[in-house]
Write a protein that holds these residues in place. Structure first.
Motif, PDB file in Angstrom:
ATOM      1  N   PRO A   1       0.834  -1.203   0.000  1.00  0.00           N
ATOM      2  CA  PRO A   1       0.000   0.000   0.000  1.00  0.00           C
ATOM      3  C   PRO A   1       0.871   1.256   0.000  1.00  0.00           C
ATOM      4  CG  PRO A   1      -0.700  -1.510   1.718  1.00  0.00           C
ATOM      5  CD  PRO A   1       0.569  -2.045   1.157  1.00  0.00           C
ATOM      6  N   GLN A   2       0.377   2.307  -0.635  1.00  0.00           N
ATOM      7  CA  GLN A   2       1.133   3.547  -0.688  1.00  0.00           C
ATOM      8  C   GLN A   2       1.229   4.171   0.694  1.00  0.00           C
ATOM      9  OE1 GLN A   2      -0.999   5.798  -3.596  1.00  0.00           O
ATOM     10  NE2 GLN A   2      -0.057   4.710  -5.299  1.00  0.00           N
ATOM     11  N   HIS A   3       2.331   4.850   0.957  1.00  0.00           N
ATOM     12  CA  HIS A   3       2.613   5.543   2.218  1.00  0.00           C
ATOM     13  C   HIS A   3       2.701   4.579   3.392  1.00  0.00           C
ATOM     14  CE1 HIS A   3       1.873   9.165  -0.043  1.00  0.00           C
ATOM     15  NE2 HIS A   3       0.674   8.730  -0.343  1.00  0.00           N
ATOM     16  N   ARG A   4       3.140   3.363   3.137  1.00  0.00           N
ATOM     17  CA  ARG A   4       3.355   2.367   4.188  1.00  0.00           C
ATOM     18  C   ARG A   4       4.717   1.723   3.963  1.00  0.00           C
ATOM     19  NH1 ARG A   4      -0.703   4.562   5.131  1.00  0.00           N
ATOM     20  NH2 ARG A   4      -2.655   3.759   5.929  1.00  0.00           N
ATOM     21  N   ALA A   5       5.352   1.302   5.045  1.00  0.00           N
ATOM     22  CA  ALA A   5       6.618   0.590   4.927  1.00  0.00           C
ATOM     23  C   ALA A   5       6.346  -0.817   4.404  1.00  0.00           C
ATOM     24  CB  ALA A   5       7.314   0.519   6.281  1.00  0.00           C
ATOM     25  N   CYS A   6       7.265  -1.332   3.601  1.00  0.00           N
ATOM     26  CA  CYS A   6       7.133  -2.680   3.054  1.00  0.00           C
ATOM     27  C   CYS A   6       7.307  -3.694   4.192  1.00  0.00           C
ATOM     28  CB  CYS A   6       8.176  -2.910   1.968  1.00  0.00           C
ATOM     29  SG  CYS A   6       8.118  -4.561   1.251  1.00  0.00           S
TER      30      CYS A   6
ATOM     31  N   HIS B   1       7.884  -6.774   3.855  1.00  0.00           N
ATOM     32  CA  HIS B   1       8.826  -7.825   3.463  1.00  0.00           C
ATOM     33  C   HIS B   1      10.280  -7.390   3.681  1.00  0.00           C
ATOM     34  CE1 HIS B   1       5.436  -9.938   1.791  1.00  0.00           C
ATOM     35  NE2 HIS B   1       5.093  -8.826   1.160  1.00  0.00           N
ATOM     36  N   CYS B   2      10.606  -6.157   3.291  1.00  0.00           N
ATOM     37  CA  CYS B   2      12.001  -5.719   3.410  1.00  0.00           C
ATOM     38  C   CYS B   2      12.184  -4.593   4.428  1.00  0.00           C
ATOM     39  CB  CYS B   2      12.525  -5.275   2.051  1.00  0.00           C
ATOM     40  SG  CYS B   2      11.663  -3.862   1.354  1.00  0.00           S
ATOM     41  N   GLY B   3      11.113  -3.894   4.838  1.00  0.00           N
ATOM     42  CA  GLY B   3      11.212  -2.841   5.835  1.00  0.00           C
ATOM     43  C   GLY B   3      11.594  -1.484   5.283  1.00  0.00           C
ATOM     44  N   LEU B   4      11.560  -1.293   3.968  1.00  0.00           N
ATOM     45  CA  LEU B   4      11.931  -0.020   3.365  1.00  0.00           C
ATOM     46  C   LEU B   4      10.727   0.907   3.283  1.00  0.00           C
ATOM     47  CD1 LEU B   4      14.203  -1.017   0.357  1.00  0.00           C
ATOM     48  CD2 LEU B   4      14.900  -0.008   2.504  1.00  0.00           C
ATOM     49  N   TYR B   5      10.986   2.198   3.509  1.00  0.00           N
ATOM     50  CA  TYR B   5       9.995   3.237   3.266  1.00  0.00           C
ATOM     51  C   TYR B   5      10.731   4.437   2.717  1.00  0.00           C
ATOM     52  CZ  TYR B   5       6.409   6.749   3.869  1.00  0.00           C
ATOM     53  OH  TYR B   5       5.504   7.752   3.629  1.00  0.00           O
ATOM     54  N   ARG B   6      10.374   4.847   1.511  1.00  0.00           N
ATOM     55  CA  ARG B   6      11.014   5.962   0.809  1.00  0.00           C
ATOM     56  C   ARG B   6      12.526   5.782   0.732  1.00  0.00           C
ATOM     57  NH1 ARG B   6       8.479  11.620   2.463  1.00  0.00           N
ATOM     58  NH2 ARG B   6       9.464  12.148   0.513  1.00  0.00           N
ATOM     59  N   GLY B   7      12.961   4.550   0.489  1.00  0.00           N
ATOM     60  CA  GLY B   7      14.377   4.275   0.293  1.00  0.00           C
ATOM     61  C   GLY B   7      15.173   4.111   1.573  1.00  0.00           C
ATOM     62  N   ARG B   8      14.540   4.179   2.739  1.00  0.00           N
ATOM     63  CA  ARG B   8      15.240   4.027   4.014  1.00  0.00           C
ATOM     64  C   ARG B   8      14.757   2.781   4.720  1.00  0.00           C
ATOM     65  NH1 ARG B   8      14.168   9.298   7.344  1.00  0.00           N
ATOM     66  NH2 ARG B   8      12.286   8.066   7.479  1.00  0.00           N
ATOM     67  N   GLN B   9      15.625   2.163   5.488  1.00  0.00           N
ATOM     68  CA  GLN B   9      15.276   1.020   6.306  1.00  0.00           C
ATOM     69  C   GLN B   9      14.648   1.544   7.598  1.00  0.00           C
ATOM     70  OE1 GLN B   9      16.050  -2.107   5.140  1.00  0.00           O
ATOM     71  NE2 GLN B   9      14.878  -3.026   6.779  1.00  0.00           N
ATOM     72  N   VAL B  10      13.332   1.315   7.771  1.00  0.00           N
ATOM     73  CA  VAL B  10      12.660   1.856   8.949  1.00  0.00           C
ATOM     74  C   VAL B  10      12.237   0.758   9.926  1.00  0.00           C
ATOM     75  CG1 VAL B  10      11.863   3.969   7.857  1.00  0.00           C
ATOM     76  CG2 VAL B  10      10.471   1.922   7.685  1.00  0.00           C
ATOM     77  N   ILE B  11      12.036  -0.454   9.447  1.00  0.00           N
ATOM     78  CA  ILE B  11      11.743  -1.577  10.340  1.00  0.00           C
ATOM     79  C   ILE B  11      12.571  -2.766   9.885  1.00  0.00           C
ATOM     80  CG2 ILE B  11       9.392  -0.873  10.945  1.00  0.00           C
ATOM     81  CD1 ILE B  11       8.346  -2.804   8.871  1.00  0.00           C
ATOM     82  N   SER B  12      12.790  -3.692  10.788  1.00  0.00           N
ATOM     83  CA  SER B  12      13.516  -4.897  10.390  1.00  0.00           C
ATOM     84  C   SER B  12      12.569  -5.772   9.592  1.00  0.00           C
ATOM     85  CB  SER B  12      14.049  -5.640  11.610  1.00  0.00           C
ATOM     86  OG  SER B  12      12.968  -6.032  12.427  1.00  0.00           O
ATOM     87  N   GLY B  13      12.894  -6.025   8.342  1.00  0.00           N
ATOM     88  CA  GLY B  13      12.026  -6.768   7.447  1.00  0.00           C
ATOM     89  C   GLY B  13      12.128  -8.269   7.643  1.00  0.00           C
ATOM     90  N   ASN B  14      11.211  -8.991   7.052  1.00  0.00           N
ATOM     91  CA  ASN B  14      11.177 -10.447   7.111  1.00  0.00           C
ATOM     92  C   ASN B  14      11.740 -11.020   5.824  1.00  0.00           C
ATOM     93  OD1 ASN B  14       9.872 -10.070   9.503  1.00  0.00           O
ATOM     94  ND2 ASN B  14       7.842 -10.408   8.653  1.00  0.00           N
ATOM     95  N   ASP B  15      12.810 -10.477   5.309  1.00  0.00           N
ATOM     96  CA  ASP B  15      13.370 -10.882   4.027  1.00  0.00           C
ATOM     97  C   ASP B  15      14.038 -12.233   4.164  1.00  0.00           C
ATOM     98  OD1 ASP B  15      13.804 -10.633   1.387  1.00  0.00           O
ATOM     99  OD2 ASP B  15      15.453  -9.205   1.529  1.00  0.00           O
ATOM    100  N   ASN B  16      13.278 -13.291   3.857  1.00  0.00           N
ATOM    101  CA  ASN B  16      13.793 -14.656   3.975  1.00  0.00           C
ATOM    102  C   ASN B  16      14.100 -15.210   2.605  1.00  0.00           C
ATOM    103  OD1 ASN B  16      13.362 -14.445   6.677  1.00  0.00           O
ATOM    104  ND2 ASN B  16      11.412 -15.533   6.639  1.00  0.00           N
TER     105      ASN B  16
END
Length: 61
Positions: A39-44, A46-61
């Motif tokens: 969804p737009q304006h939400r952190a991914c 899966h990877c934790g990226l928002y606007r090109g920055r790492q904002v949360i630890s993602g579940n990239d397995n």
């Protein structure tokens, strides 16, 4: 208080209500290599990226 002078027909009411449709959520591809739709304006989630920055630890397995 204003009161309608005439009753609206069922057809007229249903024509008016036909425009009230639910919209599907706007999804955009994540900039990560997986290109997950998020969804737009939400952190991914899966990877934790928002606007090109790492904002949360993602579940990239």
């Amino acid at each position: 208080m204003a009161v309608p002078k005439r009753r609206k027909s069922r057809s007229r009411t249903r024509h008016r209500r036909s425009q009230w449709k639910a919209q599907p959520p706007a999804l955009s591809p994540c900039p990560c290599p997986r290109k997950e739709l998020v969804p737009q304006h939400r952190a991914c989630v899966h990877c934790g990226l928002y606007r090109g920055r790492q904002v949360i630890s993602g579940n990239d397995n």
